[in-house]
Design an enzyme around this catalytic site. Structure first.
Site, short mmCIF file in Angstrom:
data_model
loop_
_atom_site.label_atom_id
_atom_site.label_comp_id
_atom_site.label_asym_id
_atom_site.label_seq_id
_atom_site.Cartn_x
_atom_site.Cartn_y
_atom_site.Cartn_z
N HIS A 125 0.82 -1.23 0.00
CA HIS A 125 0.00 0.00 0.00
C HIS A 125 0.85 1.27 0.00
O HIS A 125 0.38 2.32 0.42
CB HIS A 125 -0.96 -0.01 1.21
CG HIS A 125 -1.99 -1.10 1.14
ND1 HIS A 125 -2.70 -1.55 2.23
CD2 HIS A 125 -2.44 -1.85 0.08
CE1 HIS A 125 -3.53 -2.50 1.86
NE2 HIS A 125 -3.38 -2.71 0.56
N GLY A 193 -1.46 -9.38 12.63
CA GLY A 193 -1.96 -8.02 12.92
C GLY A 193 -2.75 -7.38 11.81
O GLY A 193 -2.67 -6.17 11.62
C1 BJW Z 1 -2.93 -6.70 16.70
C2 BJW Z 1 -2.35 -6.00 17.73
C3 BJW Z 1 -1.15 -6.48 18.19
C4 BJW Z 1 -4.13 -4.97 17.26
N1 BJW Z 1 -0.60 -7.58 17.64
N2 BJW Z 1 -2.38 -7.77 16.17
C5 BJW Z 1 -12.61 -7.98 -3.47
C6 BJW Z 1 -13.68 -8.17 -2.65
C7 BJW Z 1 -14.26 -7.09 -1.98
C8 BJW Z 1 -13.76 -5.81 -2.13
C9 BJW Z 1 -12.68 -5.62 -2.97
C10 BJW Z 1 -12.12 -6.69 -3.61
N3 BJW Z 1 -11.06 -6.23 -4.34
C11 BJW Z 1 -10.96 -4.90 -4.15
C12 BJW Z 1 -11.94 -4.50 -3.32
C13 BJW Z 1 -12.17 -3.10 -2.87
C14 BJW Z 1 -11.25 -2.69 -1.75
C15 BJW Z 1 -11.54 -3.51 -0.51
O1 BJW Z 1 -10.85 -4.44 -0.17
N4 BJW Z 1 -12.58 -3.16 0.21
C16 BJW Z 1 -12.92 -3.88 1.43
C17 BJW Z 1 -12.96 -2.91 2.61
C18 BJW Z 1 -14.24 -4.57 1.21
N5 BJW Z 1 -9.86 -2.81 -2.14
C19 BJW Z 1 -9.26 -1.87 -2.86
O2 BJW Z 1 -9.86 -0.88 -3.25
C20 BJW Z 1 -7.80 -2.06 -3.21
N6 BJW Z 1 -7.60 -1.84 -4.61
C21 BJW Z 1 -7.88 -2.76 -5.54
O3 BJW Z 1 -8.20 -3.88 -5.27
O4 BJW Z 1 -7.78 -2.27 -6.84
C22 BJW Z 1 -8.48 -2.97 -7.86
C23 BJW Z 1 -9.98 -2.82 -7.61
C24 BJW Z 1 -10.51 -1.60 -7.25
C25 BJW Z 1 -11.89 -1.46 -7.01
C26 BJW Z 1 -12.73 -2.56 -7.11
C27 BJW Z 1 -12.18 -3.81 -7.46
C28 BJW Z 1 -10.80 -3.91 -7.71
C29 BJW Z 1 -6.95 -1.02 -2.52
C30 BJW Z 1 -6.94 -1.18 -1.04
C31 BJW Z 1 -6.10 -0.06 -0.43
C32 BJW Z 1 -6.21 -0.02 1.08
N7 BJW Z 1 -5.62 1.17 1.52
C33 BJW Z 1 -5.48 1.41 2.95
C34 BJW Z 1 -4.85 2.82 3.15
C35 BJW Z 1 -3.36 2.76 2.82
C36 BJW Z 1 -2.69 4.06 3.06
C37 BJW Z 1 -2.69 4.47 4.50
O5 BJW Z 1 -2.24 3.73 5.41
O6 BJW Z 1 -3.18 5.57 4.76
O7 BJW Z 1 -4.65 0.41 3.56
S1 BJW Z 1 -7.04 1.21 3.83
C38 BJW Z 1 -6.33 0.43 5.27
O8 BJW Z 1 -6.73 -0.95 5.39
C39 BJW Z 1 -4.82 0.42 5.02
C40 BJW Z 1 -4.41 -0.88 5.62
O9 BJW Z 1 -3.18 -1.29 5.08
C41 BJW Z 1 -5.57 -1.79 5.24
C42 BJW Z 1 -5.69 -3.01 6.08
O10 BJW Z 1 -5.88 -2.67 7.41
P1 BJW Z 1 -5.19 -3.59 8.53
O11 BJW Z 1 -3.73 -3.51 8.41
O12 BJW Z 1 -5.80 -4.92 8.49
O13 BJW Z 1 -5.55 -2.77 9.85
P2 BJW Z 1 -6.85 -2.85 10.76
O14 BJW Z 1 -6.83 -1.63 11.60
O15 BJW Z 1 -8.06 -3.12 9.97
O16 BJW Z 1 -6.64 -4.15 11.68
C43 BJW Z 1 -5.64 -4.22 12.66
C44 BJW Z 1 -5.65 -5.63 13.23
O17 BJW Z 1 -4.57 -5.75 14.15
C45 BJW Z 1 -6.93 -5.98 14.00
O18 BJW Z 1 -7.39 -7.25 13.58
C46 BJW Z 1 -6.46 -6.04 15.46
O19 BJW Z 1 -7.17 -7.02 16.24
C47 BJW Z 1 -5.02 -6.44 15.29
N8 BJW Z 1 -4.14 -6.02 16.37
N9 BJW Z 1 -3.20 -4.91 18.04
C48 BJW Z 1 -1.30 -8.19 16.63
N10 BJW Z 1 -0.52 -5.85 19.23
#
Ligand code: BJW
Length: 255
Positions: A125, A193
């Site tokens: 990302h 995580g």
């Molecule tokens: C601990 C802890 C400790 C706490 N130890 N653990 C297929 C199906 C459905 C939807 C889509 C699909 N393909 C694409 C999509 C659309 C979309 C998507 O996925 N939407 C879903 C929400 C449904 N995806 C996209 O748009 C992607 N692009 C793409 O696929 O392009 C082609 C396309 C486009 C449109 C349609 C179809 C195809 C791009 C995704 C970009 C995500 N960007 C972000 C921002 C990045 C920049 C920034 O940081 O500002 O990325 S959003 C945000 O979410 C960020 C993160 O990297 C990402 C994931 O979050 P993460 O890391 O999982 O964090 P949290 O906070 O959610 O979870 C933290 C976890 O840690 C929790 O579980 C806690 O319990 C745990 N935790 N303490 C271990 N100490």
């Protein structure tokens, strides 16, 4: 549960780790939580509680309110610039020295894996420390003080934005190709995580699982991946990873 010696790991998991030749690791915001960086969904509290991730991390949100989005990134950049890797990041960096092939695929934009010493890191990302022109898509190194918020591209005057991947945008082709390749060849796949809800990152454990890899999830909470994981280790990455290193390879923290 503060003593690593008291954490009981499944014997089969330890055996699998000792036999592994290729380990692929997907990380998310949770691995940086113990470095003081709010997880992505935690960040929607306090100052930013009224805004959804899609509003702050999407091209549409940026077009609607560029100053708000820029301020949010400035706020996160400050937290990240003051943070250091934690024992979870360091444990993964040490794993590279033990296992012939270790690949880290991170959704994080904070650069902490590299700071901990990991050499093979794929950033899915982008990276929050870089900026690019929102129109030309070219990297912009220098931002002049006192400029507008967001600052303007020195060439075309369009807004500058962080060099990260927002919802609806494509991931860097080389990064996602490499991530799929390494997921399709590993013996063991760690998901650490991450809430496992954002695609295409959330599909990588299934690439690994379909080719027979063992899936190990580390997270204090259950996620949509949990029912499909071979082992789910409930706890914080900063505690579990050093404990796992110690039990599997008699390896101690040394940073
Ligand atoms: C601990 C802890 C400790 C706490 N130890 N653990 C297929 C199906 C459905 C939807 C889509 C699909 N393909 C694409 C999509 C659309 C979309 C998507 O996925 N939407 C879903 C929400 C449904 N995806 C996209 O748009 C992607 N692009 C793409 O696929 O392009 C082609 C396309 C486009 C449109 C349609 C179809 C195809 C791009 C995704 C970009 C995500 N960007 C972000 C921002 C990045 C920049 C920034 O940081 O500002 O990325 S959003 C945000 O979410 C960020 C993160 O990297 C990402 C994931 O979050 P993460 O890391 O999982 O964090 P949290 O906070 O959610 O979870 C933290 C976890 O840690 C929790 O579980 C806690 O319990 C745990 N935790 N303490 C271990 N100490």
């Amino acid at each position: 549960m503060n003593n690593p010696d008291k954490f009981l790991f499944n014997n089969e998991l330890i055996k699998a780790l000792r036999n592994a030749r290729w380990i692929t690791i997907l990380t998310g915001a949770g691995i940086s939580a113990e470095s003081g960086i709010p997880t992505f969904r935690d960040a929607q509290r306090g100052l930013w509680a009224n805004y959804s991730p899609e509003e702050l991390a999407s091209p549409e949100g940026f077009a609607r309110n560029p100053e708000l989005v820029w301020n949010w990134y400035e706020w996160r950049r400050k937290i990240i610039s003051e943070s250091r890797p934690n024992p979870g990041h360091y444990a993964l960096a040490r794993m590279e020295k033990i296992i012939p092939q270790v690949n880290i695929i991170t959704q994080n934009v904070d650069g902490l894996h590299q700071l901990a010493g990991s050499l093979d890191v794929v950033e899915l990302h982008g990276n929050i420390h870089r900026n690019r022109c929102s129109s030309e898509n070219t990297l912009v190194d220098e931002i002049l003080n006192g400029e507008s918020k967001p600052p303007r591209c020195p060439r075309c005057k369009a807004f500058i934005r962080p060099d990260v991947v927002w919802f609806g945008e494509s991931l860097p082709a080389a990064s996602i190709e490499r991530a799929i390749e390494t997921s399709s060849k590993c013996d063991v796949f760690f998901s650490i995580g991450t809430s496992s809800v954002v695609y295409p990152a959330a599909s990588l454990p299934f690439v690994a699982r379909n080719q027979g890899a063992i899936i190990v999830e580390i997270n204090p909470a259950s996620t949509p991946l949990s029912p499909y994981s071979t082992y789910t280790l409930h706890g914080s990455a900063g505690f579990i990873l050093p404990a796992l290193m110690k039990v599997a390879w008699q390896e101690e923290e040394s940073h």
